[in-house]
Each structure stands twice: as C-alpha cells, then as structure tokens.
Write an enzyme that holds these catalytic residues in place. Structure first.
Site, PDB file in Angstrom:
ATOM      1  N   CYS A  65       0.870  -1.164   0.000  1.00  0.00           N
ATOM      2  CA  CYS A  65       0.000   0.000   0.000  1.00  0.00           C
ATOM      3  C   CYS A  65       0.914   1.222   0.000  1.00  0.00           C
ATOM      4  CB  CYS A  65      -0.890  -0.030   1.233  1.00  0.00           C
ATOM      5  SG  CYS A  65      -2.405   0.911   1.062  1.00  0.00           S
ATOM      6  N   THR A  66       0.341   2.373   0.141  1.00  0.00           N
ATOM      7  CA  THR A  66       1.158   3.578   0.153  1.00  0.00           C
ATOM      8  C   THR A  66       1.811   3.763   1.531  1.00  0.00           C
ATOM      9  OG1 THR A  66      -0.305   4.562  -1.486  1.00  0.00           O
ATOM     10  CG2 THR A  66       1.198   6.043  -0.362  1.00  0.00           C
ATOM     11  N   GLY A  67       0.990   3.894   2.577  1.00  0.00           N
ATOM     12  CA  GLY A  67       1.520   4.205   3.898  1.00  0.00           C
ATOM     13  C   GLY A  67       1.854   3.020   4.777  1.00  0.00           C
ATOM     14  N   ASN A  68       1.351   1.824   4.433  1.00  0.00           N
ATOM     15  CA  ASN A  68       1.565   0.611   5.227  1.00  0.00           C
ATOM     16  C   ASN A  68       1.199   0.834   6.686  1.00  0.00           C
ATOM     17  OD1 ASN A  68       4.231  -1.483   6.361  1.00  0.00           O
ATOM     18  ND2 ASN A  68       2.315  -2.183   5.505  1.00  0.00           N
ATOM     19  N   SER A  69       0.051   1.488   6.914  1.00  0.00           N
ATOM     20  CA  SER A  69      -0.372   1.723   8.290  1.00  0.00           C
ATOM     21  C   SER A  69      -1.777   1.196   8.568  1.00  0.00           C
ATOM     22  CB  SER A  69      -0.339   3.218   8.610  1.00  0.00           C
ATOM     23  OG  SER A  69      -1.305   3.898   7.837  1.00  0.00           O
ATOM     24  N   CYS A  70      -2.569   0.947   7.520  1.00  0.00           N
ATOM     25  CA  CYS A  70      -3.970   0.622   7.750  1.00  0.00           C
ATOM     26  C   CYS A  70      -4.423  -0.599   6.930  1.00  0.00           C
ATOM     27  CB  CYS A  70      -4.809   1.861   7.429  1.00  0.00           C
ATOM     28  SG  CYS A  70      -6.539   1.720   7.890  1.00  0.00           S
ATOM     29  N   ARG A  71      -4.770  -0.391   5.650  1.00  0.00           N
ATOM     30  CA  ARG A  71      -5.337  -1.480   4.844  1.00  0.00           C
ATOM     31  C   ARG A  71      -4.391  -2.648   4.651  1.00  0.00           C
ATOM     32  NH1 ARG A  71      -6.527   2.437   0.153  1.00  0.00           N
ATOM     33  NH2 ARG A  71      -4.673   3.257   1.154  1.00  0.00           N
ATOM     34  N   SER A  72      -3.147  -2.371   4.318  1.00  0.00           N
ATOM     35  CA  SER A  72      -2.194  -3.467   4.119  1.00  0.00           C
ATOM     36  C   SER A  72      -1.943  -4.215   5.428  1.00  0.00           C
ATOM     37  CB  SER A  72      -0.875  -2.953   3.533  1.00  0.00           C
ATOM     38  OG  SER A  72      -0.361  -1.892   4.311  1.00  0.00           O
ATOM     39  N   SER A 106       4.029  -7.014   4.902  1.00  0.00           N
ATOM     40  CA  SER A 106       3.369  -5.871   4.280  1.00  0.00           C
ATOM     41  C   SER A 106       4.341  -4.703   4.279  1.00  0.00           C
ATOM     42  CB  SER A 106       2.063  -5.515   4.993  1.00  0.00           C
ATOM     43  OG  SER A 106       2.297  -5.187   6.346  1.00  0.00           O
ATOM     44  N   THR A 158       5.031  -3.894  12.048  1.00  0.00           N
ATOM     45  CA  THR A 158       5.788  -2.671  11.808  1.00  0.00           C
ATOM     46  C   THR A 158       5.418  -2.114  10.439  1.00  0.00           C
ATOM     47  OG1 THR A 158       7.627  -3.961  10.911  1.00  0.00           O
ATOM     48  CG2 THR A 158       7.736  -3.379  13.254  1.00  0.00           C
ATOM     49  N   ASP A 196       6.773  -0.798   7.249  1.00  0.00           N
ATOM     50  CA  ASP A 196       8.064  -0.885   6.579  1.00  0.00           C
ATOM     51  C   ASP A 196       8.016  -0.387   5.142  1.00  0.00           C
ATOM     52  OD1 ASP A 196       9.307  -2.203   8.801  1.00  0.00           O
ATOM     53  OD2 ASP A 196       8.272  -4.037   8.205  1.00  0.00           O
ATOM     54  N   CYS A 221      -4.219  -0.514  -2.279  1.00  0.00           N
ATOM     55  CA  CYS A 221      -4.648   0.880  -2.309  1.00  0.00           C
ATOM     56  C   CYS A 221      -5.777   1.020  -3.339  1.00  0.00           C
ATOM     57  CB  CYS A 221      -3.489   1.818  -2.607  1.00  0.00           C
ATOM     58  SG  CYS A 221      -2.495   1.350  -4.002  1.00  0.00           S
ATOM     59  N   CYS A 250      -0.790   3.307  -6.604  1.00  0.00           N
ATOM     60  CA  CYS A 250      -0.398   1.984  -6.144  1.00  0.00           C
ATOM     61  C   CYS A 250       1.052   1.762  -6.510  1.00  0.00           C
ATOM     62  CB  CYS A 250      -1.263   0.915  -6.790  1.00  0.00           C
ATOM     63  SG  CYS A 250      -2.767   0.625  -5.874  1.00  0.00           S
ATOM     64  N   ASP A 289      -9.578   3.958   1.677  1.00  0.00           N
ATOM     65  CA  ASP A 289      -8.747   4.230   2.850  1.00  0.00           C
ATOM     66  C   ASP A 289      -9.622   4.842   3.941  1.00  0.00           C
ATOM     67  OD1 ASP A 289      -6.918   4.969   4.757  1.00  0.00           O
ATOM     68  OD2 ASP A 289      -5.529   5.887   3.335  1.00  0.00           O
TER      69      ASP A 289
END
Length: 142
Positions: free
Chosen positions: A7-14, A32, A60, A62, A79, A86, A103
C-alpha cells in the site's frame, strides 16, 4: 508460500490484510510494506482488528525497499482511491494482484461514521482475502 501486501503508507489497509491472511493459515509467510511507509500503525486499524480477535499491534510499518531483493509467490496491492498511486513492484514475483479498498483514514464526518468506515473496509478486506485464500492460495498449499 510468501505473500507481500503493498500500500502507500503501510499503516492501515495493508496491515489489516496482513493480519487476516496470516490468521487464515500459519504456513503462509506474510509481510506488508508501503511505498511511503508511515513508520507507524493506524490506531483505529489496530482497534477494529483486535475487536475480532486479530492482534496486529506488533506489526511494523516498513518501506517496500526492505523486500525488493526477495522472491514472492504473490504481491498484492490494496490501495484503492483515485488520489493514491499503487506501488509498482519489479521484483521476482509469480503472481501480481490488485485488490483495491477505500482508505478509512481519509473518512470525514462524525466519529460514528468514521468508525463505521473502518468496520466496512475491515470487513471488505476480510471477505476479499478469504476468497483469495480459499480459491487460490489454499489449493496450492495442499
């Protein structure tokens, strides 16, 4: 079986997708990453996953750079919004898939509406990754 979820930010969906896929089968190595990794997890994503018994709090956030030299069975982008790009992954990959989701961290409105968006996206990710696991991944694991 190795799966990388991007994903873009690797904080939520991924992170949610990572948690679900890992919970389906311990034989799958799931990682992820993000093209612009935020370095932290979205607290609401952690919260809504914990409510259904999946703890992603130790994950984490990453950068995709960490995984570029590895070989993957699947690289899956999650994304979805038109405002996001993406990531492209040019590593050694057997299967590339795109499974786009909204998102929820971009939701605007009342606290109740925002929370409902996290639930909706979580449940959509669960359904999408469950289908992928049942129809494609599980048969390959034997």
């Amino acid at each position: 079986m190795k799966v990388l979820i991007l994903c873009t930010g690797n904080s939520c969906r991924s992170q949610m997708a990572h948690g679900f896929l890992q919970s389906f089968d311990a034989r799958i190595q799931v990682e992820s990453a993000g093209t612009e990794a935020s370095g932290k997890l979205n607290h609401k994503a952690v919260e809504v996953m914990k409510e259904i018994g999946i703890d992603i709090s130790s994950h984490t956030s990453d950068s995709v750079e960490k995984y570029l030299d590895e070989e993957w069975d699947y690289v899956i982008t999650v994304c979805g919004g038109a405002n996001e790009s993406c990531p492209a992954f040019i590593g050694k990959v057997k299967h590339r898939l795109h499974m786009g989701y909204d998102d929820p961290s971009h939701a605007v409105g009342t606290p109740e509406f925002i929370q409902s968006e996290y639930y909706r996206v979580r449940d959509e990710i669960n359904a999408g990754f469950r289908k992928l696991y049942d129809e494609e991944i599980k048969p390959q694991l034997g």
